[in-house]
Each structure stands twice: as structure tokens, then as C-alpha cells.
Scaffold this active site. Sequence first.
Site, mmCIF file in Angstrom:
data_model
loop_
_atom_site.group_PDB
_atom_site.id
_atom_site.type_symbol
_atom_site.label_atom_id
_atom_site.label_comp_id
_atom_site.label_asym_id
_atom_site.label_seq_id
_atom_site.Cartn_x
_atom_site.Cartn_y
_atom_site.Cartn_z
ATOM 1 N N GLU A 132 0.834 -1.209 0.000
ATOM 2 C CA GLU A 132 0.000 0.000 0.000
ATOM 3 C C GLU A 132 0.865 1.254 0.000
ATOM 4 O OE1 GLU A 132 -2.720 -1.400 -0.774
ATOM 5 O OE2 GLU A 132 -4.079 -0.653 0.790
ATOM 6 N N THR A 185 -6.476 7.879 -6.575
ATOM 7 C CA THR A 185 -6.463 7.938 -5.108
ATOM 8 C C THR A 185 -6.046 9.331 -4.668
ATOM 9 O OG1 THR A 185 -5.884 5.603 -5.063
ATOM 10 C CG2 THR A 185 -5.540 6.827 -3.032
#
Lengths: 311, 311
Positions: A132, A185
Site C-alpha cells: 500500500e 487515489t
Amino acid sequence: MKPINKTIRVFAPASSANLGCGFDVMGMALDGIGDVLRIAISEGDGLTIRNASAAELPEDIEKNVITPAVRAFMAAAGKKACLEIVVEKKIRPGSGIGSSAASSAAAVFGLNELYGRPFPLPELVPFAMEGEKLISGTAHADNSAPAVMGGIVLIRGYQPLDMVRLPVPDSFCFSVIHPHIVVSTKAARDVLRKEIPMREAVTQWGNVGGLVAGIMTGDLPLIGRSMRDVVAEPYRKGFIPGYDDLKSACLAAGALCVNISGSGPSVFALSDSIEKAQQVGKAMKKHFTALRIANDLYVSHIPSVGARVME
Amino acid sequence: MKPINKTIRVFAPASSANLGCGFDVMGMALDGIGDVLRIAISEGDGLTIRNASAAELPEDIEKNVITPAVRAFMAAAGKKACLEIVVEKKIRPGSGIGSSAASSAAAVFGLNELYGRPFPLPELVPFAMEGEKLISGTAHADNSAPAVMGGIVLIRGYQPLDMVRLPVPDSFCFSVIHPHIVVSTKAARDVLRKEIPMREAVTQWGNVGGLVAGIMTGDLPLIGRSMRDVVAEPYRKGFIPGYDDLKSACLAAGALCVNISGSGPSVFALSDSIEKAQQVGKAMKKHFTALRIANDLYVSHIPSVGARVME
């Protein structure tokens, strides 16, 4: 014990982060969607990753989320091996249902199995989080934790990482739709305020408390009332065409609650039966199809198991 | 049914609002401390309130928190009577342990008993909240709800009022100390920021989730880790002399967690046995006594019953 020439095929599920009010602190595994990895280890040193799916993956392994997750695992386990990983990517990157977390989780889970489980499941989460970190700059656990551990996970805090596995209420079903639109994102983060009014914050943590209480007691109406988000949804819904109409249609079809999955563009709903979840799914599909936006729909239960070995 | 010339004597407990991270959304009843009211109803119309305690109470009934609570109850119940209330006030006003909520809660609870329980317990909370509104301008429920209902109550939201009664973990004990210093509710409010960074808000609601999960599963260490407050304690602790030292001393004496009760100046701690709670209480008393600050100490269990009829 030095396992050599071993192979394993593993699956890790997609996941939905935030669950409305639980912005950055909650995530839920989604059954029936996920990434499959075949991992082979042999003597030597090195890592190769091969893409066996239609999804586009970076050619450069340094840009693949699997790489930092694998390296973190191998370093912590004190292992060295020649690793070959074949990725069957089922979750489209950028969908908002934990694509990178699923790949990273599958990788570290598979290695842990191959090496005889040196780590208990929760300790694999920080390795998966390294994936991540590669793509978003910060190591969030709200997708990695459910991808590894399954079910619904609360991330109480990060210093140190403190995860609470919540029970999954019986008959709890999800509908998730991924409309094929691109929401980065970064854009989804940038649209949020850096500061929020105290009153809104209080509203949000009242709802988080209600959501956790509802999940723990299986009080589905309480879950529905609590799963409201005042900090992200109002700002991110603009990325999703006709979001308010979509939400109304899902609620009319019987959903307990509807919200954006992670930073979007996927939208999820929870229902108290698989039949309702299917009806809600139909409403979701109708919405995006009418807008001529291609989409993938998933309807299933919340799995209490996350990453797993494939038969 | 028109009850005439009836009398009842009722008790409602003190309470501690916030519980650290649950700022404005959580409250807990405190056993062994509370206000006692004798309520007499007879034919006619009117309200008199008499003070039978050492505590100072306003002469003007329009300034007594009991008055709006009683009026709200009578209006909702459609009743008219001559009411005489005698107050044995055991909780000092301004202590931060729900003094006004206890009086209001006792009043509406007593009336509800006298009139044959026209309202279930949770429906009495909004009447009691009218007392809070009189003194603070806003109708909070984080003291009123535990004063009426007992135990630990989460206020999920206010529109409409949505309260969740949480189970009280076995062997959960509190120590509360009220140092006799004056901190006005207004000053305690004014010191807080109107806006908070999103990162802090996320930390706070992660903790609220953990606190609720800990309470529901009786996981006392999780409760201890979760009961952290980043929005009020750092700003309000300046009102309490030597707060950091006090907190350290309580934790060293075995407390699971320590925080400011409501807007202070009382400080509470939770422990997993009555013996530890007593040790923690000693540390609290020692702290304020060394500072030559008069104080009242209370150590007991968390009662699962709130307002009640006295034998």
C-alpha cells in the site's frame, strides 16, 4: 528447515475500506472477488513476477505492490530464496476495492504458508501494508487487514498497529459495483478537507461507535443508521455519476446502507439477506448501464476468512 | 388515573461524560454518588423546589435544572398537578460528574414512577436533557442518559436522539476525584478548537471504535489502549493542577486508563478490580492533598441501573 522447490496457489479477497463513517479505520473483506497468486520458491535469490491475467500490471517489479510486501516478509523471516510469482489479477487496479492489498496479502500469506507459518495472521498485515505504501505513500491497513484476516477489521491505531477483528453478523451480505471510471487515489484524497469542524467530527465518531456496537451485536438497523459519513462521501460523491440517485435506488431496493468503497469509484451496499443484496445489485447495475458506464457487479457474503490456500 | 397526594423518594447517580475519546458521545453512571429527590404530587397546579442539602441551589426555580425537566415531562404526559420537590443534593454543582443531570434525571424518573410509567426509560432522557439545556445552552445527553439508564451509554446521534446502551464489563471499577477548584463549563468549551485536523479526528474515531469494541467484549486492555483523547484532554488538562503527574501516578497504581470527567475538574480512572480502584483513589487523593486542594473521592462499580426508587 529450508523448503526448496515448493509451490503454493493462494487467494486473497478484495475489500472495502471505510464502511461509511469508519474513514481510514475500518475495512471489510468481500467474498468471491480477489487475486490469485501461484508462488514458487527454490534455492537461490531473486524475485520474478509474471502477469497471467488481462489486467495491466507494471513490467518493472519495483513498481509492483507485491515486491515490497515480499521483501518485508523475507527480511522479517530471515529467509532468502529464488521466488517466482504468477499473478492472476481478478481485481482491476484503481477500483476502490483493495486491488493492491489483495495482491500483497496473497503474496505474504502464501510465503508464510510455504515457510511453515513463522508468523500468526495479524503479523502478516504490516508486510502487506508495504505494498500500500508503494502506491499511496502511506501504509494504510484498512484494506490489507481484511484481505489477510477476513471479516470486518477495525484499525484502532497505528502506533503501534492495533487491529480489532469484529464478528461478522449472520446474513450480512454486500453488493459492490465497480463502474469503469477513473478516480485517482490522489484526487480522492485532495478533495477532502485537511481540517474539519469539531461538530462534524463528533457526529462521525458517534457513528463509528454505533457501527461497532451494531456489528458486535448483529443489530442491522443500528448498522444502517450508523454507516453515515460526513467527512468523505459528501466530497467524493462528485466523482461518481448520479451518486445520490444511485444511493436512493439502492435504499429503495432494500439496502441497509450504501456508501463509497474506499476512495471509489466502487460503491457498496449492505443488506440483511442475499436476495436483497441481489436486488440492490440489480439497481446498481441498472444505474450505471443507463449512464452507459461499463461496470462489474459482485454480490456475496462477508467472508470470515481472508487470504487462503487454493485447493 | 389521577394520582393525588402521592410521594416518592428517588435517586439518580452521578455520571462521567466523554470517557476519553468519546467526547460528547459517551457517558457512564457512577455508583454510590448521586442526588436524592423526594417528590410529592397533589391536586392543583404549581411547582415548589426546596433545598434540603448543604449545596447551594438557586432560589429562583426558573434557574433550577429540575424545573424545565419537570415541565417537559408533565407537558408530554399531559398532566397537571401541584408538585413539591425536596432536593438532597449530594453532587456539588460544577464538579464535572453530572450534577445537573442527576437532579433532572431523578425528577423525571420519579414523576414517571408516580404516574404509573407512561414512558419507557429511554424516553425520559430528552426530558432530563432540558435541565442540561438550561445551564449549558445545548441539550447534551452524555450525562442525562447514564443518569437515567445506568451503565455505559453511547449517544450515536441527536437527530433523532439515538442511544445505545453498552454492557458493563464485569469487575469494571472507577475512581473519581473531585478537586475543589472551579472550572466553568464555558471556559472548558472555549479552550477547545472549533476545527480539528482530519488526522486527529481519524485517531479519535479509531479509538472510539476500539473503546466500544472493548466494552462489548469485556476486553479491558483494549479499553485501556482506546481511552485516549486527542481533542479535549490536551487542552483542558491545564485547568487541573499537576494533571500529567496525577495521570502517571494513577497508571502506576494500576489504572487501565485515566481521563478528565466531562469538562472537569473531576478526574476519573477505570480499573479491573475494586482493590486497584482503591489504590488508584489513594494516589488521586495524595496528589490533590499534597497540593492542598480539598477534594472528594469516590470509588465503586459501574451500576447497571441508573435512576431508582429509594427504599
